[in-house]
Design an enzyme around this catalytic site. Structure first.
Site, mmCIF file in Angstrom:
data_model
loop_
_atom_site.group_PDB
_atom_site.id
_atom_site.type_symbol
_atom_site.label_atom_id
_atom_site.label_comp_id
_atom_site.label_asym_id
_atom_site.label_seq_id
_atom_site.Cartn_x
_atom_site.Cartn_y
_atom_site.Cartn_z
ATOM 1 N N SER A 137 0.851 -1.180 0.000
ATOM 2 C CA SER A 137 0.000 0.000 0.000
ATOM 3 C C SER A 137 0.894 1.240 0.000
ATOM 4 O O SER A 137 1.728 1.403 0.883
ATOM 5 C CB SER A 137 -0.886 -0.030 1.246
ATOM 6 N N LYS A 163 -0.968 -0.908 -4.478
ATOM 7 C CA LYS A 163 -2.196 -0.176 -4.135
ATOM 8 C C LYS A 163 -1.823 1.271 -3.880
ATOM 9 O O LYS A 163 -0.934 1.557 -3.072
ATOM 10 C CB LYS A 163 -2.824 -0.823 -2.901
ATOM 11 N N LYS A 165 -2.935 4.953 -2.541
ATOM 12 C CA LYS A 165 -3.894 5.732 -1.766
ATOM 13 C C LYS A 165 -4.293 6.931 -2.622
ATOM 14 O O LYS A 165 -3.408 7.593 -3.203
ATOM 15 C CB LYS A 165 -3.254 6.197 -0.462
ATOM 16 N N ASP A 190 -7.154 2.991 -3.143
ATOM 17 C CA ASP A 190 -7.876 3.017 -1.863
ATOM 18 C C ASP A 190 -8.113 4.468 -1.480
ATOM 19 O O ASP A 190 -7.173 5.230 -1.281
ATOM 20 C CB ASP A 190 -7.048 2.307 -0.782
ATOM 21 N N GLU A 215 -11.020 0.739 -3.592
ATOM 22 C CA GLU A 215 -11.382 0.386 -2.218
ATOM 23 C C GLU A 215 -12.016 1.581 -1.511
ATOM 24 O O GLU A 215 -11.476 2.687 -1.535
ATOM 25 C CB GLU A 215 -10.094 -0.049 -1.512
ATOM 26 N N ASP A 240 -13.867 -1.795 2.547
ATOM 27 C CA ASP A 240 -12.977 -2.015 3.687
ATOM 28 C C ASP A 240 -13.737 -1.554 4.934
ATOM 29 O O ASP A 240 -14.409 -2.352 5.597
ATOM 30 C CB ASP A 240 -11.668 -1.235 3.460
ATOM 31 N N LYS A 264 -10.156 -7.333 7.322
ATOM 32 C CA LYS A 264 -9.192 -6.957 8.354
ATOM 33 C C LYS A 264 -9.732 -7.480 9.671
ATOM 34 O O LYS A 264 -10.771 -7.022 10.137
ATOM 35 C CB LYS A 264 -9.072 -5.430 8.457
ATOM 36 N N GLY A 292 -4.396 -4.594 5.861
ATOM 37 C CA GLY A 292 -3.381 -4.387 6.894
ATOM 38 C C GLY A 292 -3.601 -3.066 7.595
ATOM 39 O O GLY A 292 -4.352 -2.208 7.113
#
Ligand code: OSB
Ligand code: MG
Length: 372
Positions: A137, A163, A165, A190, A215, A240, A264, A292
């Site tokens: 991430s 991934k 952000k 995400d 996400e 998520d 998660k 995570g």
């Protein structure tokens, strides 16, 4: 079955190798609460509470977790000192919220009981793999050059999925830059709830970037918004923050709000609930992956065991220790061909290295189970 003798809380402050910025804020260090459950045979079970220092990702935060554990969860669980995770789960169910605090206590009890039985968490959960594919991430950096440099370092390290952000103002340009530099790398985004129902065009703009998923684009309580968005963009929507239980997973799937789920364990209240969500998704044909929370080796070990279950068909945010910390508190998890090995020892299969734990510890408390 053994009895719980003592519960110790350890709070550590461990620097991250680089700041991690998301749409909800920047972390430069992890303020981690560890729960240690000591049994009457002298074994310790360990777990990591994934709550952050402030309520940015979810309502929980470390000071709150310490309080609810000390004042409510531990006293409720210790009504019966049996080292039994399922029983602890049932007793905590009557207290509302605080899934990350509950998950930590339940997991430490589970780890202790599995160590007593000399059985691994992976085996207990039903793992079918000995190693798991790993993604990474990437936080919001200072600019495109810094982004490409950071992604290059992860691609070179062997990560199997990237991934990014995103947030309004840091999305399409960043995604296109990475996609152009690495035309074939599995890529996803995400947003951590940073968009609104009016931002559909911003999200649809990335539909031609061959993303695995986006996400949590919208606020966690907006399941209908996610369902409407999923009808209007071709990139699969993955939830998520919205998925807090098997019931919310079932609802979100039925409403078309999610076609892939990030599991998660901390967010859903532990590995028993995480396994139940996995089982539901497997039955419904919904792929899952393990998220995570910038865990140390203690939280990572358990996540890697979970990610070895059959429904975890996408690479998780289960990165190597070196992606987060210069020195992890356990033996480091090291990437091998883009994968991490699933621990095989009893329980979570790892424990804190006492000298390293001591070095990072900022606070600790001991609760005697026998004096209750
Ligand atoms: O939304 O997945 C998230 C980290 C902290 C809080 C929330 C999230 C994340 C990550 C990093 O994306 C995952 C990891 O590498 O541990
Ligand atoms: Mg997320």
């Amino acid at each position: 079955m053994s009895l719980i003798e003592t519960i110790r809380l350890h709070r550590i402050d461990i620097p991250l190798v680089r700041p991690f910025r998301t749409s909800f804020g920047t972390q430069v260090a992890r303020d981690v609460l560890l729960v240690e459950v000591v049994t009457d045979t002298g074994l310790s079970g360990w777990a990591e509470c994934v709550a952050m220092e402030w309520p940015g990702y979810s309502a929980e935060y470390v000071d709150g977790a310490v309080n609810v554990l000390t004042e409510h969860l531990i006293p409720r669980v210790l009504v019966d000192r049996s080292c039994d995770a399922q029983a602890a789960h049932e007793r905590m169910r009557r207290l509302v919220g605080h899934p990350m605090a509950k998950a930590a206590l339940e997991t430490a009890i589970l780890d202790a009981s599995l160590r007593e039985q000399r059985r691994s968490l992976a085996d207990y959960l039903g793992a079918v793999r000995t190693e798991v594919d790993c993604g990474v991430s990437v936080g919001i950096p200072t600019g495109i050059d810094a982004l490409l440099e950071e992604v290059a370092s992860y691609v070179d390290a062997g990560y199997r999925r990237i991934k990014l952000k995103i947030e309004p103002g840091w999305d399409e340009e960043a995604v296109r830059a990475v996609r152009e530099a690495w035309p074939d790398i599995p890529l996803q985004t995400d947003a951590n709830q940073a968009y609104t129902r009016d931002d559909t065009a911003l999200l649809a703009a990335m539909d031609d970037c061959d993303l695995l998923l986006v996400e949590q684009p919208l606020p966690e309580d907006d399941l209908r918004g996610h369902a409407l968005l999923a009808e209007q963009i071709s990139t699969p929507v993955c939830l998520d923050e919205s998925i807090t239980s098997t019931a919310t997973a079932d609802t979100a799937i039925a409403y078309g709000a999610t076609s892939i789920i990030n599991i998660k364990p901390g967010r859903v209240g532990g590995y028993l609930e995480a396994k139940a969500i996995h089982d539901l998704c497997l039955a419904r044909g919904i792929p899952v992956w393990c998220g995570g929370m910038l865990e140390t080796g203690i939280g990572r070990a358990a996540n890697v065991a979970l990610a070895a279950l059959p429904g975890f068909t996408l690479p998780g945010d289960t990165s190597a220790s070196s992606r987060y910390f210069a020195t992890d508190i356990t033996e480091p998890f090291v990437l091998d061909d883009g994968r991490l090995r699933v621990p095989t020892g009893p329980g979570i299969g790892v424990e804190p290295i006492p000298t390293v734990l001591a070095e990072f510890t900022t606070w600790s408390a001991v609760i005697d189970a026998r004096s209750r």
